[in-house]
Design a protein around this motif. Structure first.
Motif, PDB file in Angstrom:
ATOM      1  N   GLY A 141      -8.975   3.433  -2.179  1.00 18.50           N
ATOM      2  CA  GLY A 141      -8.587   2.038  -3.108  1.00 18.50           C
ATOM      3  C   GLY A 141      -7.394   1.601  -3.007  1.00 18.50           C
ATOM      4  N   ALA A 142      -6.892   1.568  -1.464  1.00 20.99           N
ATOM      5  CA  ALA A 142      -5.115   1.162  -2.097  1.00 20.99           C
ATOM      6  C   ALA A 142      -5.220  -0.004  -1.283  1.00 20.99           C
ATOM      7  N   LYS A 143      -4.019  -0.961  -1.580  1.00 22.86           N
ATOM      8  CA  LYS A 143      -3.873  -2.557  -1.592  1.00 22.86           C
ATOM      9  C   LYS A 143      -2.619  -2.758  -0.286  1.00 22.86           C
ATOM     10  N   ILE A 144      -2.948  -2.941   0.653  1.00 22.87           N
ATOM     11  CA  ILE A 144      -2.168  -3.376   2.311  1.00 22.87           C
ATOM     12  C   ILE A 144      -1.695  -4.759   1.553  1.00 22.87           C
ATOM     13  N   GLU A 145      -0.178  -4.700   2.141  1.00 27.78           N
ATOM     14  CA  GLU A 145       0.333  -6.104   2.385  1.00 27.78           C
ATOM     15  C   GLU A 145       1.507  -5.750   3.002  1.00 27.78           C
ATOM     16  N   LYS A 146       1.397  -6.453   3.732  1.00 27.68           N
ATOM     17  CA  LYS A 146       2.545  -6.987   5.857  1.00 27.68           C
ATOM     18  C   LYS A 146       3.030  -8.855   5.576  1.00 27.68           C
ATOM     19  N   THR A 147       4.121  -8.490   5.791  1.00 28.21           N
ATOM     20  CA  THR A 147       4.609  -9.241   5.390  1.00 28.21           C
ATOM     21  C   THR A 147       5.339  -9.662   7.119  1.00 28.21           C
ATOM     22  N   VAL A 148       6.028 -10.611   7.980  1.00 31.76           N
ATOM     23  CA  VAL A 148       6.224 -11.070   8.790  1.00 31.76           C
ATOM     24  C   VAL A 148       7.662 -11.732   9.234  1.00 31.76           C
ATOM     25  N   GLU A 149       9.031 -11.116  10.024  1.00 31.76           N
ATOM     26  CA  GLU A 149       9.639 -12.290   9.314  1.00 31.76           C
ATOM     27  C   GLU A 149      10.320 -12.120  10.668  1.00 31.76           C
ATOM     28  N   GLY A 150      10.406 -12.818  11.748  1.00 32.50           N
ATOM     29  CA  GLY A 150      11.105 -12.576  13.141  1.00 32.50           C
ATOM     30  C   GLY A 150      10.647 -11.571  14.196  1.00 32.50           C
ATOM     31  N   HIS A 151      11.565  -9.961  13.960  1.00 34.53           N
ATOM     32  CA  HIS A 151      11.367  -9.224  14.733  1.00 34.53           C
ATOM     33  C   HIS A 151      11.554  -7.538  13.519  1.00 34.53           C
ATOM     34  N   ARG A 152      11.477  -8.637  12.229  1.00 35.51           N
ATOM     35  CA  ARG A 152      11.503  -7.453  11.065  1.00 35.51           C
ATOM     36  C   ARG A 152      10.055  -7.376  11.053  1.00 35.51           C
ATOM     37  N   THR A 153       9.039  -6.450  10.349  1.00 34.53           N
ATOM     38  CA  THR A 153       8.065  -6.270   9.587  1.00 34.53           C
ATOM     39  C   THR A 153       8.110  -5.081   8.323  1.00 34.53           C
ATOM     40  N   ASP A 154       7.483  -5.573   7.473  1.00 32.88           N
ATOM     41  CA  ASP A 154       7.068  -5.133   6.640  1.00 32.88           C
ATOM     42  C   ASP A 154       5.867  -4.115   5.570  1.00 32.88           C
ATOM     43  N   VAL A 155       5.341  -3.841   5.888  1.00 26.86           N
ATOM     44  CA  VAL A 155       4.184  -3.173   5.192  1.00 26.86           C
ATOM     45  C   VAL A 155       4.401  -1.924   4.298  1.00 26.86           C
ATOM     46  N   ARG A 156       3.688  -2.643   2.725  1.00 33.17           N
ATOM     47  CA  ARG A 156       3.451  -2.081   1.781  1.00 33.17           C
ATOM     48  C   ARG A 156       2.196  -1.776   1.233  1.00 33.17           C
ATOM     49  N   VAL A 157       1.631  -0.852   1.149  1.00 38.28           N
ATOM     50  CA  VAL A 157       0.756   0.410   0.598  1.00 38.28           C
ATOM     51  C   VAL A 157       0.635   0.788  -0.766  1.00 38.28           C
ATOM     52  N   THR A 158       0.007   0.255  -1.179  1.00 36.16           N
ATOM     53  CA  THR A 158       0.155   1.095  -2.910  1.00 36.16           C
ATOM     54  C   THR A 158      -0.994   1.190  -3.668  1.00 36.16           C
ATOM     55  N   LEU A 159      -1.309   2.357  -4.300  1.00 31.78           N
ATOM     56  CA  LEU A 159      -2.785   3.295  -4.530  1.00 31.78           C
ATOM     57  C   LEU A 159      -2.357   4.029  -6.405  1.00 31.78           C
ATOM     58  N   LEU A 160      -3.451   4.108  -7.122  1.00 32.70           N
ATOM     59  CA  LEU A 160      -3.157   4.550  -7.769  1.00 32.70           C
ATOM     60  C   LEU A 160      -2.110   5.934  -8.382  1.00 32.70           C
ATOM     61  N   VAL A 161      -1.854   6.385  -8.946  1.00 32.64           N
ATOM     62  CA  VAL A 161      -1.555   8.069  -9.107  1.00 32.64           C
ATOM     63  C   VAL A 161      -1.934   8.895 -10.409  1.00 32.64           C
ATOM     64  N   ASP A 162      -2.682   9.545  -8.820  1.00 37.12           N
ATOM     65  CA  ASP A 162      -4.135  10.251 -10.136  1.00 37.12           C
ATOM     66  C   ASP A 162      -3.457  11.974 -11.060  1.00 37.12           C
ATOM     67  N   GLU A 163      -3.289  11.559 -12.559  1.00 37.10           N
ATOM     68  CA  GLU A 163      -2.364  12.608 -12.940  1.00 37.10           C
ATOM     69  C   GLU A 163      -3.091  13.406 -13.414  1.00 37.10           C
ATOM     70  N   HIS A 164      -4.554  14.006 -13.467  1.00 34.37           N
ATOM     71  CA  HIS A 164      -5.066  14.793 -14.242  1.00 34.37           C
ATOM     72  C   HIS A 164      -5.432  15.477 -12.887  1.00 34.37           C
ATOM     73  N   LYS A 165      -5.265  16.757 -13.772  1.00 35.21           N
ATOM     74  CA  LYS A 165      -5.568  18.031 -11.777  1.00 35.21           C
ATOM     75  C   LYS A 165      -6.894  18.249 -12.178  1.00 35.21           C
ATOM     76  N   ASP A 166      -7.097  18.864 -10.958  1.00 36.64           N
ATOM     77  CA  ASP A 166      -8.568  19.526 -10.288  1.00 36.64           C
ATOM     78  C   ASP A 166      -9.275  20.070 -10.905  1.00 36.64           C
TER      79      ASP A 166
END
Length: 371
Positions: free
Chosen positions: A346-371
């Motif tokens: 259930g994660a979100k991917i964001e990718k930006t490219v500027e010249g020779h630089r690539t930046d990828v961010r993946v964000t998702l919820l932190v599951d705080e409860h114990k199994d």
């Protein structure tokens, strides 16, 4: 007791075993989904019958689940099965001891196959053996390479033996059977990695060798996950930052380049073990993408970040490399792996490219409860 009653008792035992574990349990899911044939028997019933097996075992043996439940594993033995091997299996069962052995078995249609068999007893808190867990590996096609296979298995078993003492406390955090399955999955992953590595070294075809190394890379990432889960004091949870630091170190070190600069900003983020494998693949694909785009050819800079963000957590990989032409098929497969793992989380991917630089961010919820 007739055959019908014995089959009914075995099936009921298997149903009780399944009911004890949630469907999202990663180890139970691994048991069902893996292509490694596996089964469980119940020594407390007459003749230690099979009470549960996965689809891979049915495919290997040629028997349906209905034909296997309630039967003893000796149904795989045949005319040329070594009596000494059979005796060793019986002795191990009687002694309630671990066993690894190569044995000639037979499918339902009578065709023989060489089986690398692993058997382990599963004990309850009182020390009583309540199940036997067995996994199989059909190595018929590489029987001529028996020495290499034995060495790979020996290395895997030595590593498992080295971890046994550390696993004692970890095993108390989960049900005993779940831990035994995870222990065997790790062993099987190591064995598979050894076999793939051997095949890659032997292959004379560049495309085949490249494909095998690609598979090996991902198998080794999952092996690292299993090792982290087993060695952690809280085996129900997984530290993403600790894993990410080890993975980026291993991948970059393997390149053996002095012109790669690695920086990290890592903060502990603990997630349920059920998320460990897809998260591992996300990190592996992000770093692997940077390697393919130029990091492995001309060096460059790579930055890895793991941190919490207001109820979410962030995995970020940024790199600056001189681009090279990457293998399109491998790039497409990596992108599919990344998207599939992110969708599973259930994660979100964001990718930006500027010249020779690539930046990828993946964000998702932190599951705080114990199994």
């Amino acid at each position: 007791m007739n055959d019908t009653q014995q089959t009914r008792l075995a099936r009921e035992a298997g149903q009780r075993l399944l009911a004890e574990h949630m469907s999202e349990d990663p180890f139970a899911a691994a048991f069902k989904a893996t292509r490694m044939p596996m089964l469980i028997t119940d020594p407390r019933q007459d003749d230690n019958p099979i009470i549960f097996c996965n689809n891979a075992f049915c495919q290997l043996s040629g028997y349906s689940e209905e034909e296997l439940i309630g039967r003893n594993c000796r149904l795989l033995q045949g005319t040329d099965t070594d009596p000494e091997a059979i005796a060793k299996i019986r002795q191990a069962i009687a002694a309630k001891a671990d066993l690894s052995i190569d044995i000639l078995n037979y499918r339902k249609d009578g065709s023989p196959f060489w089986n690398a068999l692993f058997v382990s007893p599963v004990r309850n808190e009182a020390g009583e053996v309540i199940y036997f867990f067995a996994s199989q590996l059909d190595f018929t096609n590489i029987k001529s390479k028996e020495a290499e296979l034995a060495r790979a298995r020996h290395i895997a078993e030595e590593e498992v033996a080295d971890r046994t003492a550390d696993l004692t406390n970890a095993l108390k955090a989960k049900t005993l059977l779940v831990h035994e399955v995870d222990h065997r999955v790790k062993n099987n992953l190591l064995t598979i990695a050894s076999i793939v590595k051997l095949q890659a070294r032997m292959s004379e075809d560049d495309t085949a060798r490249k494909t095998l190394r690609s598979v090996l890379n991902r198998v080794e990432a999952l092996s690292t996950v299993q090792r982290k889960l087993l060695n952690d004091d809280d085996v129900g949870h997984f530290d993403v930052a600790d894993f990410a630091q080890e993975l980026v170190h291993d991948l970059v070190s393997a390149l053996r380049r002095s012109d790669i600069r690695v920086t990290t900003d890592l903060h502990e983020v603990v997630v349920p073990a059920a998320k460990a494998s897809p998260i591992a693949l996300v990190v592996n694909e992000l770093i692997g993408d940077a390697v393919r785009r130029g990091l492995g050819d001309g060096g460059g800079e790579i930055h890895l970040e793991v941190r919490r963000l207001n109820g979410h957590f962030l995995i970020r990989v940024s790199d600056t490399v001189s681009p090279v032409e990457a293998d399109r098929e491998e790039q497409a497969f990596s992108a599919m792996m990344l998207e599939t793992s992110a969708r599973q989380l259930g994660a979100k991917i964001e990718k930006t490219v500027e010249g020779h630089r690539t930046d990828v961010r993946v964000t998702l919820l932190v599951d705080e409860h114990k199994d």
